[in-house]
Write an enzyme that holds these catalytic residues in place. Structure first.
Site, PDB file in Angstrom:
ATOM      1  N   ILE A   1       0.835  -1.202   0.000  1.00 22.78           N
ATOM      2  CA  ILE A   1       0.000   0.000   0.000  1.00 22.78           C
ATOM      3  C   ILE A   1       0.869   1.253   0.000  1.00 22.78           C
ATOM      4  CG2 ILE A   1      -1.928   1.154   1.136  1.00 22.78           C
ATOM      5  CD1 ILE A   1      -2.690  -1.439   2.417  1.00 22.78           C
TER       6      ILE A   1
ATOM      7  N   LEU B   1      13.063  -2.992   4.126  1.00 23.20           N
ATOM      8  CA  LEU B   1      13.121  -4.050   3.109  1.00 23.20           C
ATOM      9  C   LEU B   1      13.091  -5.429   3.767  1.00 23.20           C
ATOM     10  CD1 LEU B   1      15.650  -2.506   0.530  1.00 23.20           C
ATOM     11  CD2 LEU B   1      13.145  -2.312   0.594  1.00 23.20           C
ATOM     12  N   THR B   2      12.026  -5.696   4.488  1.00 23.21           N
ATOM     13  CA  THR B   2      11.781  -7.049   4.990  1.00 23.21           C
ATOM     14  C   THR B   2      11.373  -7.919   3.803  1.00 23.21           C
ATOM     15  OG1 THR B   2       9.398  -6.737   5.303  1.00 23.21           O
ATOM     16  CG2 THR B   2      10.832  -6.065   7.135  1.00 23.21           C
TER      17      THR B   2
ATOM     18  N   ALA C   1       4.844  -1.756   8.553  1.00 19.69           N
ATOM     19  CA  ALA C   1       4.294  -2.672   9.554  1.00 19.69           C
ATOM     20  C   ALA C   1       4.615  -4.100   9.153  1.00 19.69           C
ATOM     21  CB  ALA C   1       2.767  -2.520   9.653  1.00 19.69           C
TER      22      ALA C   1
ATOM     23  N   THR D   1      -5.874  -0.105  10.516  1.00 24.41           N
ATOM     24  CA  THR D   1      -6.743  -1.101   9.889  1.00 24.41           C
ATOM     25  C   THR D   1      -8.094  -1.184  10.601  1.00 24.41           C
ATOM     26  OG1 THR D   1      -6.981  -3.487   9.566  1.00 24.41           O
ATOM     27  CG2 THR D   1      -5.534  -2.812  11.348  1.00 24.41           C
TER      28      THR D   1
ATOM     29  N   GLU E   1      -9.310  -3.859  11.425  1.00 27.48           N
ATOM     30  CA  GLU E   1      -9.252  -5.048  12.288  1.00 27.48           C
ATOM     31  C   GLU E   1      -9.129  -4.701  13.761  1.00 27.48           C
ATOM     32  OE1 GLU E   1      -6.703  -8.161  11.009  1.00 27.48           O
ATOM     33  OE2 GLU E   1      -7.167  -7.833   8.890  1.00 27.48           O
TER      34      GLU E   1
ATOM     35  N   TYR F   1      -1.580  -9.632  15.167  1.00 27.00           N
ATOM     36  CA  TYR F   1      -1.437  -8.499  14.236  1.00 27.00           C
ATOM     37  C   TYR F   1      -2.368  -7.356  14.623  1.00 27.00           C
ATOM     38  CZ  TYR F   1      -2.567  -5.572  10.212  1.00 27.00           C
ATOM     39  OH  TYR F   1      -2.850  -4.498   9.404  1.00 27.00           O
TER      40      TYR F   1
ATOM     41  N   LYS G   1      -1.633  -3.467  16.028  1.00 26.00           N
ATOM     42  CA  LYS G   1      -2.079  -2.233  15.348  1.00 26.00           C
ATOM     43  C   LYS G   1      -2.938  -1.403  16.302  1.00 26.00           C
ATOM     44  CE  LYS G   1      -1.539  -1.104  11.639  1.00 26.00           C
ATOM     45  NZ  LYS G   1      -0.462  -0.325  10.961  1.00 26.00           N
TER      46      LYS G   1
ATOM     47  N   ARG H   1     -15.029  -9.791   3.890  1.00 18.96           N
ATOM     48  CA  ARG H   1     -14.075  -8.689   3.908  1.00 18.96           C
ATOM     49  C   ARG H   1     -14.659  -7.548   3.077  1.00 18.96           C
ATOM     50  NH1 ARG H   1     -12.924 -11.340   7.560  1.00 18.96           N
ATOM     51  NH2 ARG H   1     -10.899 -12.140   8.210  1.00 18.96           N
TER      52      ARG H   1
HETATM   53  P1  NAD Z   1       3.258  -4.849   3.449  1.00 16.81           P
HETATM   54  O1  NAD Z   1       3.579  -5.980   4.350  1.00 16.81           O
HETATM   55  O2  NAD Z   1       3.004  -5.104   2.010  1.00 16.81           O
HETATM   56  O3  NAD Z   1       4.417  -3.765   3.529  1.00 16.81           O
HETATM   57  C1  NAD Z   1       5.019  -3.373   4.734  1.00 16.81           C
HETATM   58  C2  NAD Z   1       6.277  -2.569   4.413  1.00 16.81           C
HETATM   59  O4  NAD Z   1       6.844  -2.103   5.658  1.00 16.81           O
HETATM   60  C3  NAD Z   1       7.357  -3.360   3.700  1.00 16.81           C
HETATM   61  O5  NAD Z   1       7.916  -2.596   2.648  1.00 16.81           O
HETATM   62  C4  NAD Z   1       8.394  -3.627   4.786  1.00 16.81           C
HETATM   63  O6  NAD Z   1       9.709  -3.777   4.281  1.00 16.81           O
HETATM   64  C5  NAD Z   1       8.239  -2.389   5.640  1.00 16.81           C
HETATM   65  N1  NAD Z   1       8.683  -2.590   7.039  1.00 16.81           N
HETATM   66  C6  NAD Z   1       8.331  -3.628   7.860  1.00 16.81           C
HETATM   67  N2  NAD Z   1       8.955  -3.487   9.057  1.00 16.81           N
HETATM   68  C7  NAD Z   1       9.686  -2.338   8.988  1.00 16.81           C
HETATM   69  C8  NAD Z   1      10.509  -1.656   9.908  1.00 16.81           C
HETATM   70  N3  NAD Z   1      10.726  -2.119  11.164  1.00 16.81           N
HETATM   71  N4  NAD Z   1      11.097  -0.493   9.518  1.00 16.81           N
HETATM   72  C9  NAD Z   1      10.888  -0.009   8.270  1.00 16.81           C
HETATM   73  N5  NAD Z   1      10.133  -0.629   7.351  1.00 16.81           N
HETATM   74  C10 NAD Z   1       9.517  -1.784   7.705  1.00 16.81           C
HETATM   75  O7  NAD Z   1       2.010  -4.119   4.130  1.00 16.81           O
HETATM   76  P2  NAD Z   1       0.735  -3.429   3.451  1.00 16.81           P
HETATM   77  O8  NAD Z   1      -0.296  -4.446   3.210  1.00 16.81           O
HETATM   78  O9  NAD Z   1       1.201  -2.539   2.362  1.00 16.81           O
HETATM   79  O10 NAD Z   1       0.235  -2.545   4.693  1.00 16.81           O
HETATM   80  C11 NAD Z   1       0.740  -1.229   4.886  1.00 16.81           C
HETATM   81  C12 NAD Z   1       0.048  -0.589   6.084  1.00 16.81           C
HETATM   82  O11 NAD Z   1      -1.355  -0.520   5.835  1.00 16.81           O
HETATM   83  C13 NAD Z   1       0.197  -1.378   7.378  1.00 16.81           C
HETATM   84  O12 NAD Z   1       0.365  -0.448   8.437  1.00 16.81           O
HETATM   85  C14 NAD Z   1      -1.117  -2.128   7.535  1.00 16.81           C
HETATM   86  O13 NAD Z   1      -1.420  -2.359   8.882  1.00 16.81           O
HETATM   87  C15 NAD Z   1      -2.068  -1.131   6.910  1.00 16.81           C
HETATM   88  N6  NAD Z   1      -3.301  -1.703   6.331  1.00 16.81           N
HETATM   89  C16 NAD Z   1      -3.234  -2.716   5.418  1.00 16.81           C
HETATM   90  C17 NAD Z   1      -4.392  -3.197   4.824  1.00 16.81           C
HETATM   91  C18 NAD Z   1      -4.348  -4.308   3.778  1.00 16.81           C
HETATM   92  O14 NAD Z   1      -5.398  -4.701   3.277  1.00 16.81           O
HETATM   93  N7  NAD Z   1      -3.182  -4.812   3.378  1.00 16.81           N
HETATM   94  C19 NAD Z   1      -5.634  -2.654   5.174  1.00 16.81           C
HETATM   95  C20 NAD Z   1      -5.671  -1.619   6.137  1.00 16.81           C
HETATM   96  C21 NAD Z   1      -4.497  -1.144   6.693  1.00 16.81           C
HETATM   97  O1  TDX Z   2      -5.137 -18.632   1.299  1.00 16.74           O
HETATM   98  C1  TDX Z   2      -5.969 -17.961   1.915  1.00 16.74           C
HETATM   99  N1  TDX Z   2      -7.261 -18.428   1.988  1.00 16.74           N
HETATM  100  C2  TDX Z   2      -8.239 -17.750   2.643  1.00 16.74           C
HETATM  101  O2  TDX Z   2      -9.401 -18.213   2.679  1.00 16.74           O
HETATM  102  C3  TDX Z   2      -5.644 -16.719   2.554  1.00 16.74           C
HETATM  103  C4  TDX Z   2      -4.233 -16.195   2.508  1.00 16.74           C
HETATM  104  C5  TDX Z   2      -6.650 -16.033   3.199  1.00 16.74           C
HETATM  105  N2  TDX Z   2      -7.912 -16.540   3.256  1.00 16.74           N
HETATM  106  C6  TDX Z   2      -8.975 -15.736   3.905  1.00 16.74           C
HETATM  107  C7  TDX Z   2      -8.666 -15.181   5.270  1.00 16.74           C
HETATM  108  C8  TDX Z   2      -9.447 -13.878   5.297  1.00 16.74           C
HETATM  109  O3  TDX Z   2     -10.794 -14.135   5.675  1.00 16.74           O
HETATM  110  O4  TDX Z   2      -9.169 -14.588   3.058  1.00 16.74           O
HETATM  111  C9  TDX Z   2      -9.441 -13.411   3.838  1.00 16.74           C
HETATM  112  C10 TDX Z   2      -8.386 -12.363   3.535  1.00 16.74           C
HETATM  113  O5  TDX Z   2      -7.157 -12.831   4.083  1.00 16.74           O
HETATM  114  P1  TDX Z   2      -5.810 -11.946   4.064  1.00 16.74           P
HETATM  115  O6  TDX Z   2      -5.501 -11.554   2.667  1.00 16.74           O
HETATM  116  O7  TDX Z   2      -4.788 -12.654   4.859  1.00 16.74           O
HETATM  117  O8  TDX Z   2      -6.307 -10.588   4.776  1.00 16.74           O
HETATM  118  P2  TDX Z   2      -6.900 -10.257   6.238  1.00 16.74           P
HETATM  119  O9  TDX Z   2      -6.477 -11.249   7.256  1.00 16.74           O
HETATM  120  O10 TDX Z   2      -8.363  -9.977   6.073  1.00 16.74           O
HETATM  121  O11 TDX Z   2      -6.097  -8.883   6.564  1.00 16.74           O
HETATM  122  C11 TDX Z   2      -5.860  -7.899   5.523  1.00 16.74           C
HETATM  123  O12 TDX Z   2      -6.749  -6.819   5.636  1.00 16.74           O
HETATM  124  C12 TDX Z   2      -6.604  -5.972   6.760  1.00 16.74           C
HETATM  125  C13 TDX Z   2      -4.420  -7.395   5.579  1.00 16.74           C
HETATM  126  O13 TDX Z   2      -3.520  -8.483   5.453  1.00 16.74           O
HETATM  127  C14 TDX Z   2      -4.176  -6.612   6.844  1.00 16.74           C
HETATM  128  O14 TDX Z   2      -2.868  -6.043   6.816  1.00 16.74           O
HETATM  129  C15 TDX Z   2      -5.182  -5.501   6.939  1.00 16.74           C
HETATM  130  O15 TDX Z   2      -5.048  -4.805   8.150  1.00 16.74           O
END
Ligand code: NAD
Ligand code: TDX
Length: 339
Positions: free
Chosen positions: A19, A42-43, A87, A128, A130, A155, A159, A219
């Site tokens: 994101i 860069l994890t 994160a 999030t 969540e 997780y 958050k 979701r």
């Molecule tokens: P992601 O896992 O794809 O990316 C996380 C990034 O943070 C990576 O580039 C990683 O290298 C970096 N990072 C991790 N630990 C670090 C540290 N200690 N110092 C510096 N950099 C670090 O995550 P994402 O899905 O892009 O989520 C980004 C943010 O949005 C998060 O805060 C997450 O909680 C929030 N969020 C995500 C979703 C979703 O659907 N993915 C929804 C709502 C909120």
């Molecule tokens: O293989 C799978 N099969 C499956 O049924 C995976 C990986 C997930 N799932 C389900 C679990 C959840 O109900 O799909 C839904 C979405 O799963 P994820 O992609 O792991 O997302 P979720 O746990 O909902 O969390 C995501 O949205 C909120 C992000 O990863 C979080 O960072 C964010 O805060």
């Protein structure tokens, strides 16, 4: 309408993740007056390729840890805002090994808040939905800014903790902060451990998609581009100390999403495996984003889920070199968990 904040030089933490990198692209495209410093450790989830090719005079990458106070003291001065995306973000990983979640999500946020306090820099905290726990399938309610916190997983509790730190630092030390809590994102550059890209890349590889539990978990999907425009709106127009929920009315259960992916990729709709459920698996998330829409005038633009899914599938087909290196290890980890 509140006064507008006009940042010129921002730090985006986690700008090499899913994101965060989409936000960096958004800012470069839509706000030519803004320079971005990406701070990213860069994890396994961070990839510099996500921001490769952006103009060097607009985007600088600093590789480092948000928990590193000395590094923050070096790079934060001179910036007018931090937008905090970095994160540990995957629920399944947090169940297998919670420690990095507490370290990065809680301690990392603490360090950033301390840096904002010391250097008087504005702060936007990306969180999030969540943190609110889950809703029942038959409950007509949706989350609002008033919903009590009730996180379920390591997780989401990390958050939630970080959100609480932001509120305390704002009230006690007067940090100029805003918070956003967004629903599930999808789109390009999402790590293939997550639901939608995992299934797309499984189908490309001839592996049957994997559905947890009974597949009825809901979701509330939003395209990541809409998340970016919402965060920019809150950063520049949001009221200090306020929380805004971000959502695009995209509630769908997992089996519906999976069948849509199978159909779009020319596979039969029952061509998947049921696998072990996630422990503590949240049942339903749903966002009411009225405050953001009415107070700040934001509207999502990418609400056609089928077309968003098609372009996301096309992106993964066209970017196999981007995800291929992570595929075998990601699936091996899931296989060990029976998922
Ligand atoms: P992601 O896992 O794809 O990316 C996380 C990034 O943070 C990576 O580039 C990683 O290298 C970096 N990072 C991790 N630990 C670090 C540290 N200690 N110092 C510096 N950099 C670090 O995550 P994402 O899905 O892009 O989520 C980004 C943010 O949005 C998060 O805060 C997450 O909680 C929030 N969020 C995500 C979703 C979703 O659907 N993915 C929804 C709502 C909120
Ligand atoms: O293989 C799978 N099969 C499956 O049924 C995976 C990986 C997930 N799932 C389900 C679990 C959840 O109900 O799909 C839904 C979405 O799963 P994820 O992609 O792991 O997302 P979720 O746990 O909902 O969390 C995501 O949205 C909120 C992000 O990863 C979080 O960072 C964010 O805060």
């Amino acid at each position: 309408m509140p006064e507008t904040f006009e940042p010129r030089n921002i730090i985006v933490t986690g700008g090499c993740g899913f994101i965060g990198s989409n936000f960096v692209h958004h800012v470069v495209r839509e706000h030519p007056e803004v320079h971005v410093t990406v701070l990213d450790k860069l994890t396994y989830a961070g990839n510099p390729e996500n921001i490769a090719g952006l103009p060097e005079d607009r985007v600088e990458l600093v590789v480092g840890d948000i928990c590193d106070a000395e590094l923050l003291d070096r790079i934060v001065p001179g910036h007018d805002a931090i937008v905090h995306y970095a994160a540990e973000s995957h629920n399944d990983n947090s169940i297998a090994d919670p420690e990095p979640f507490v370290q990065t999500n809680v301690v990392g946020t603490f360090r950033l808040l301390e840096a904002c306090r010391k250097h008087d820099v504005r702060y936007h905290h990306v969180s999030t939905d969540e943190v609110y726990g889950d809703l029942a399938l038959d409950d007509p309610a949706r989350f609002t800014e008033e919903t009590p916190y009730k996180p379920s997983s390591p997780y989401s509790s990390s958050k939630a903790s970080s959100d609480m730190l932001v509120r305390a630092w704002t009230r006690t030390y007067g940090i100029r902060s805003t918070i956003s809590n967004c629903s599930n994102n999808y789109g390009p550059y999402q790590h293939i451990e997550k639901f939608i890209p995992r299934q797309i890349t499984n189908i490309i590889d001839g592996i049957r998609p994997k559905l947890y539990g009974d597949g009825k978990n809901v979701r509330d999907w939003i395209h990541t581009e809409d998340h970016s425009s919402a965060v920019w709106t809150i950063l520049t127009k949001g009221r200090i100390g306020e929380t805004y929920l971000i959502g695009a009315d995209g509630e769908k259960d997992n089996i519906t999403v999976l069948r849509a992916i199978l159909k779009a990729m020319g596979r039969p709709e029952d061509d998947f495996d049921w696998v072990r459920d996630r422990p503590g698996h949240d049942r339903r998330y749903a966002i009411d984003s009225t405050k953001l829409r009415t107070e700040l005038g934001w509207q999502p633009q990418h609400t056609d889920f089928e077309s968003g899914l098609e372009s996301t599938i096309a992106w993964y087909r066209e970017h196999e070199a981007w995800w291929r290196p992570a595929k075998a290890a990601t699936e091996a980890k899931y296989a060990k968990q029976g998922q």
